[in-house]
Design a protein around this motif. Structure first.
Motif, PDB file in Angstrom:
ATOM      1  N   GLN A  14      27.473 -19.337  16.039  1.00 38.08           N
ATOM      2  CA  GLN A  14      27.191 -18.438  14.921  1.00 38.08           C
ATOM      3  C   GLN A  14      28.249 -17.346  14.861  1.00 38.08           C
ATOM      4  OE1 GLN A  14      23.510 -16.102  15.162  1.00 38.08           O
ATOM      5  NE2 GLN A  14      23.105 -16.495  12.995  1.00 38.08           N
ATOM      6  N   SER A  15      28.584 -16.906  13.662  1.00 36.76           N
ATOM      7  CA  SER A  15      29.562 -15.833  13.515  1.00 36.76           C
ATOM      8  C   SER A  15      28.918 -14.480  13.794  1.00 36.76           C
ATOM      9  CB  SER A  15      30.150 -15.828  12.103  1.00 36.76           C
ATOM     10  OG  SER A  15      29.178 -15.392  11.163  1.00 36.76           O
ATOM     11  N   MET A  16      29.754 -13.490  14.115  1.00 37.07           N
ATOM     12  CA  MET A  16      29.242 -12.145  14.324  1.00 37.07           C
ATOM     13  C   MET A  16      28.566 -11.623  13.064  1.00 37.07           C
ATOM     14  SD  MET A  16      31.176  -8.501  14.975  1.00 37.07           S
ATOM     15  CE  MET A  16      32.162  -9.014  16.354  1.00 37.07           C
ATOM     16  N   ALA A  17      29.175 -11.870  11.913  1.00 37.43           N
ATOM     17  CA  ALA A  17      28.607 -11.383  10.653  1.00 37.43           C
ATOM     18  C   ALA A  17      27.224 -11.967  10.413  1.00 37.43           C
ATOM     19  CB  ALA A  17      29.540 -11.718   9.498  1.00 37.43           C
ATOM     20  N   ASP A  18      27.054 -13.274  10.666  1.00 33.58           N
ATOM     21  CA  ASP A  18      25.761 -13.904  10.445  1.00 33.58           C
ATOM     22  C   ASP A  18      24.726 -13.417  11.459  1.00 33.58           C
ATOM     23  OD1 ASP A  18      26.699 -15.318   8.288  1.00 33.58           O
ATOM     24  OD2 ASP A  18      27.009 -17.194   9.381  1.00 33.58           O
ATOM     25  N   ALA A  19      25.153 -13.232  12.711  1.00 30.59           N
ATOM     26  CA  ALA A  19      24.223 -12.748  13.729  1.00 30.59           C
ATOM     27  C   ALA A  19      23.763 -11.328  13.408  1.00 30.59           C
ATOM     28  CB  ALA A  19      24.888 -12.793  15.102  1.00 30.59           C
ATOM     29  N   LEU A  20      24.670 -10.494  12.939  1.00 26.28           N
ATOM     30  CA  LEU A  20      24.295  -9.136  12.552  1.00 26.28           C
ATOM     31  C   LEU A  20      23.341  -9.151  11.370  1.00 26.28           C
ATOM     32  CD1 LEU A  20      27.776  -7.397  12.914  1.00 26.28           C
ATOM     33  CD2 LEU A  20      25.732  -6.862  14.249  1.00 26.28           C
ATOM     34  N   ALA A  21      23.624  -9.997  10.392  1.00 26.07           N
ATOM     35  CA  ALA A  21      22.753 -10.090   9.222  1.00 26.07           C
ATOM     36  C   ALA A  21      21.346 -10.532   9.627  1.00 26.07           C
ATOM     37  CB  ALA A  21      23.348 -11.055   8.200  1.00 26.07           C
ATOM     38  N   SER A  22      21.251 -11.472  10.568  1.00 24.49           N
ATOM     39  CA  SER A  22      19.951 -11.941  11.030  1.00 24.49           C
ATOM     40  C   SER A  22      19.168 -10.839  11.732  1.00 24.49           C
ATOM     41  CB  SER A  22      20.127 -13.130  11.983  1.00 24.49           C
ATOM     42  OG  SER A  22      20.711 -14.227  11.313  1.00 24.49           O
ATOM     43  N   GLU A  32      21.436  -3.919  19.452  1.00 21.97           N
ATOM     44  CA  GLU A  32      22.142  -4.705  20.466  1.00 21.97           C
ATOM     45  C   GLU A  32      21.729  -6.158  20.282  1.00 21.97           C
ATOM     46  OE1 GLU A  32      22.229  -5.149  25.342  1.00 21.97           O
ATOM     47  OE2 GLU A  32      21.892  -3.174  24.438  1.00 21.97           O
ATOM     48  N   ILE A  33      22.708  -7.032  20.035  1.00 21.40           N
ATOM     49  CA  ILE A  33      22.387  -8.436  19.786  1.00 21.40           C
ATOM     50  C   ILE A  33      23.304  -9.354  20.571  1.00 21.40           C
ATOM     51  CG2 ILE A  33      21.576  -7.949  17.442  1.00 21.40           C
ATOM     52  CD1 ILE A  33      24.211  -9.288  16.457  1.00 21.40           C
ATOM     53  N   GLU A  34      22.846 -10.579  20.735  1.00 21.11           N
ATOM     54  CA  GLU A  34      23.655 -11.643  21.329  1.00 21.11           C
ATOM     55  C   GLU A  34      24.128 -12.560  20.214  1.00 21.11           C
ATOM     56  OE1 GLU A  34      24.992 -13.685  25.029  1.00 21.11           O
ATOM     57  OE2 GLU A  34      24.059 -11.733  24.685  1.00 21.11           O
ATOM     58  N   VAL A  39      34.593 -12.435  20.521  1.00 26.93           N
ATOM     59  CA  VAL A  39      34.956 -11.829  21.796  1.00 26.93           C
ATOM     60  C   VAL A  39      34.785 -12.877  22.883  1.00 26.93           C
ATOM     61  CG1 VAL A  39      34.399 -10.043  23.493  1.00 26.93           C
ATOM     62  CG2 VAL A  39      34.307  -9.514  21.054  1.00 26.93           C
ATOM     63  N   ALA A  40      35.756 -12.985  23.756  1.00 24.46           N
ATOM     64  CA  ALA A  40      35.682 -13.926  24.871  1.00 24.46           C
ATOM     65  C   ALA A  40      35.336 -13.162  26.145  1.00 24.46           C
ATOM     66  CB  ALA A  40      37.015 -14.658  25.040  1.00 24.46           C
ATOM     67  N   GLY A  41      34.228 -13.516  26.725  1.00 28.49           N
ATOM     68  CA  GLY A  41      33.863 -12.992  28.030  1.00 28.49           C
ATOM     69  C   GLY A  41      33.488 -11.532  28.075  1.00 28.49           C
ATOM     70  N   GLY A  42      32.648 -11.049  27.169  1.00 25.92           N
ATOM     71  CA  GLY A  42      32.274  -9.654  27.276  1.00 25.92           C
ATOM     72  C   GLY A  42      31.378  -9.130  26.182  1.00 25.92           C
ATOM     73  N   THR A  43      31.445  -7.809  26.029  1.00 22.97           N
ATOM     74  CA  THR A  43      30.607  -7.070  25.088  1.00 22.97           C
ATOM     75  C   THR A  43      31.486  -6.180  24.228  1.00 22.97           C
ATOM     76  OG1 THR A  43      28.747  -7.040  26.638  1.00 22.97           O
ATOM     77  CG2 THR A  43      28.738  -5.376  24.904  1.00 22.97           C
ATOM     78  N   ILE A  44      31.117  -6.031  22.977  1.00 25.07           N
ATOM     79  CA  ILE A  44      31.878  -5.187  22.066  1.00 25.07           C
ATOM     80  C   ILE A  44      30.943  -4.207  21.373  1.00 25.07           C
ATOM     81  CG2 ILE A  44      31.708  -6.783  20.093  1.00 25.07           C
ATOM     82  CD1 ILE A  44      34.640  -5.960  19.437  1.00 25.07           C
ATOM     83  N   SER A  45      31.419  -2.963  21.209  1.00 28.44           N
ATOM     84  CA  SER A  45      30.701  -1.951  20.442  1.00 28.44           C
ATOM     85  C   SER A  45      31.434  -1.739  19.142  1.00 28.44           C
ATOM     86  CB  SER A  45      30.625  -0.626  21.210  1.00 28.44           C
ATOM     87  OG  SER A  45      29.876  -0.772  22.397  1.00 28.44           O
ATOM     88  N   ILE A  46      30.697  -1.745  18.024  1.00 29.47           N
ATOM     89  CA  ILE A  46      31.326  -1.642  16.726  1.00 29.47           C
ATOM     90  C   ILE A  46      30.632  -0.609  15.848  1.00 29.47           C
ATOM     91  CG2 ILE A  46      32.068  -4.062  16.788  1.00 29.47           C
ATOM     92  CD1 ILE A  46      29.800  -4.637  14.727  1.00 29.47           C
ATOM     93  N   ASP A  47      31.314  -0.240  14.786  1.00 27.46           N
ATOM     94  CA  ASP A  47      30.735   0.595  13.725  1.00 27.46           C
ATOM     95  C   ASP A  47      30.932  -0.168  12.433  1.00 27.46           C
ATOM     96  OD1 ASP A  47      29.911   2.482  11.941  1.00 27.46           O
ATOM     97  OD2 ASP A  47      31.291   4.052  12.581  1.00 27.46           O
ATOM     98  N   THR A  48      29.840  -0.472  11.760  1.00 29.17           N
ATOM     99  CA  THR A  48      29.906  -1.238  10.525  1.00 29.17           C
ATOM    100  C   THR A  48      30.161  -0.349   9.294  1.00 29.17           C
ATOM    101  OG1 THR A  48      27.540  -1.091  10.069  1.00 29.17           O
ATOM    102  CG2 THR A  48      28.292  -2.930  11.458  1.00 29.17           C
ATOM    103  N   GLY A  49      30.069   0.963   9.480  1.00 27.67           N
ATOM    104  CA  GLY A  49      30.240   1.879   8.353  1.00 27.67           C
ATOM    105  C   GLY A  49      28.941   2.242   7.682  1.00 27.67           C
ATOM    106  N   TYR A  50      27.826   1.575   8.101  1.00 30.20           N
ATOM    107  CA  TYR A  50      26.526   1.865   7.532  1.00 30.20           C
ATOM    108  C   TYR A  50      25.759   2.810   8.472  1.00 30.20           C
ATOM    109  CZ  TYR A  50      27.084  -1.825   4.072  1.00 30.20           C
ATOM    110  OH  TYR A  50      27.537  -2.583   3.026  1.00 30.20           O
ATOM    111  N   THR A  51      24.982   3.688   7.879  1.00 28.79           N
ATOM    112  CA  THR A  51      24.113   4.571   8.652  1.00 28.79           C
ATOM    113  C   THR A  51      22.692   4.435   8.125  1.00 28.79           C
ATOM    114  OG1 THR A  51      24.604   6.384   7.121  1.00 28.79           O
ATOM    115  CG2 THR A  51      25.930   6.240   9.137  1.00 28.79           C
ATOM    116  N   PRO A  52      21.683   4.690   8.975  1.00 30.04           N
ATOM    117  CA  PRO A  52      20.296   4.582   8.515  1.00 30.04           C
ATOM    118  C   PRO A  52      20.007   5.547   7.374  1.00 30.04           C
ATOM    119  CG  PRO A  52      20.439   4.755  10.906  1.00 30.04           C
ATOM    120  CD  PRO A  52      21.796   5.065  10.384  1.00 30.04           C
TER     121      PRO A  52
END
Length: 324
Positions: free
Chosen positions: A249-257, A242-244, A310-323
């Motif tokens: 910053q882009s979603m892709a960059d925030a996820l990578a971080s 779960e990240i902000e 996303v404007a004004g909220g939260t999003i749940s996603i699946d990147t296609g990767y699994t642990p």
């Protein structure tokens, strides 16, 4: 990735302002500049914040064996690239890629219509000069919020004469996409670059007129969207993450971080490599890409993580990767 990007050392050779917010920057790479075609762009590797990031800029003017020329609009709400480039002085060092082109002219049309909105004039500028030089039938529609922001307007008018038309929002003139499409020859090709709203208006008018989509080519910039950029939350349930995502910053960059792998390539919303599946969303999805079709956007099942938000909220996603 579709291609390997190689960087070489370069320096800032010259700078000059072409509007109150747009600066023309000449970059001299070691060993000289490579040839390129209208619509091409460069990647720059820049020190932004605490790390190094990549920014893409369209090449302007005509190819020069000594320098690459880009035009950068300073965006106070951007992700740091434009501010860094505006603060660079002559002699500053940076790393630059070879030119790449995903927005090239066909050179097969009988008539060309070029549409530029704001800083979207950068790839259109090189197209207009090249087409005029070859004596092709070409018309330009350039729009900006103020007359002073019509970057390169004098050069465009000098090359195209009365075939260059300018639209200024604060003077009450705007491009009517439907009327312009209706006035185009049946076999015309149109090349668009600007805010997503401008590109979408022409795409809808083009489709409504029954014209072949293969004759419409477009490019936009990731800062354009239906909503102002704001922070939003991303959940990746499969990974327990779960990240902000900050506004700059882009979603892709925030996820990578955060250690979440997301494949990406163009980082411009064009290639679709970074698409992620949407599991749920509280808020409005602000699609800023040109990869997904209108129907795919309306389905709300996928989004391009490199530019969309996303404007004004939260999003749940699946990147296609699994642990592992």
């Amino acid at each position: 990735m579709r291609f390997s990007v190689h960087y070489s050392p370069a320096r800032i050779a010259a700078v000059r302002d072409v509007s109150p917010t747009v600066r023309l920057i000449e970059i001299a790479p070691e060993g000289g500049a490579l040839p390129w075609t209208p619509g091409a762009h460069l990647n720059l590797s820049l020190p932004i914040g605490s790390g190094v990031d990549t920014r893409s800029y369209s090449l302007v003017g005509a190819p020069d064996p000594h320098v690459y020329r880009i035009a950068v609009k300073r965006d106070p709400n951007g992700r740091g690239g434009s501010a860094y480039m505006h603060d660079c002085a002559v002699g500053a060092r940076l790393s630059v890629s070879e030119p790449h082109n995903h927005f090239s002219l066909s050179w097969q049309a009988s008539d060309y219509v070029l549409v530029a909105g704001g800083i979207g004039v950068t790839p259109i500028h090189s197209m207009a000069l090249a087409l005029a030089k070859r004596g092709e039938k070409v018309r330009l529609l350039q729009a900006a919020r103020t007359r002073s922001e019509l970057a390169f307007a004098n050069e465009m008018q000098g090359a195209l004469g009365t075939n260059a038309r300018f639209f200024v929002s604060d003077e009450g003139t705007r491009i009517d996409a439907a009327a312009e499409v209706a006035a185009m020859p049946a076999d015309a090709e149109i090349y668009l670059c600007g805010p997503l709203s401008l590109v979408d208006a022409f795409r809808k008018a083009w489709r409504a007129a029954g014209r072949p989509m293969s004759r419409l080519r477009s490019e936009t910039f990731g800062s354009s969207g239906a909503f102002a950029a704001e922070p939003f939350r991303v959940l990746v349930p499969a990974l327990g993450v779960e990240i902000e995502v900050p506004a700059d910053q882009s979603m892709a960059d925030a996820l990578a971080s955060a250690g979440v792998d997301v494949m990406s390539d163009c980082k411009r919303g064009e290639c679709g490599l970074c698409t992620v599946d949407i599991l749920a969303c509280e808020g409005e999805i602000d699609h800023r890409d040109v990869f997904l079709s209108d129907s795919e956007r309306n389905e709300g099942l996928r989004m391009c993580a490199c530019v969309s938000r996303v404007a004004g909220g939260t999003i749940s996603i699946d990147t296609g990767y699994t642990p592992d």
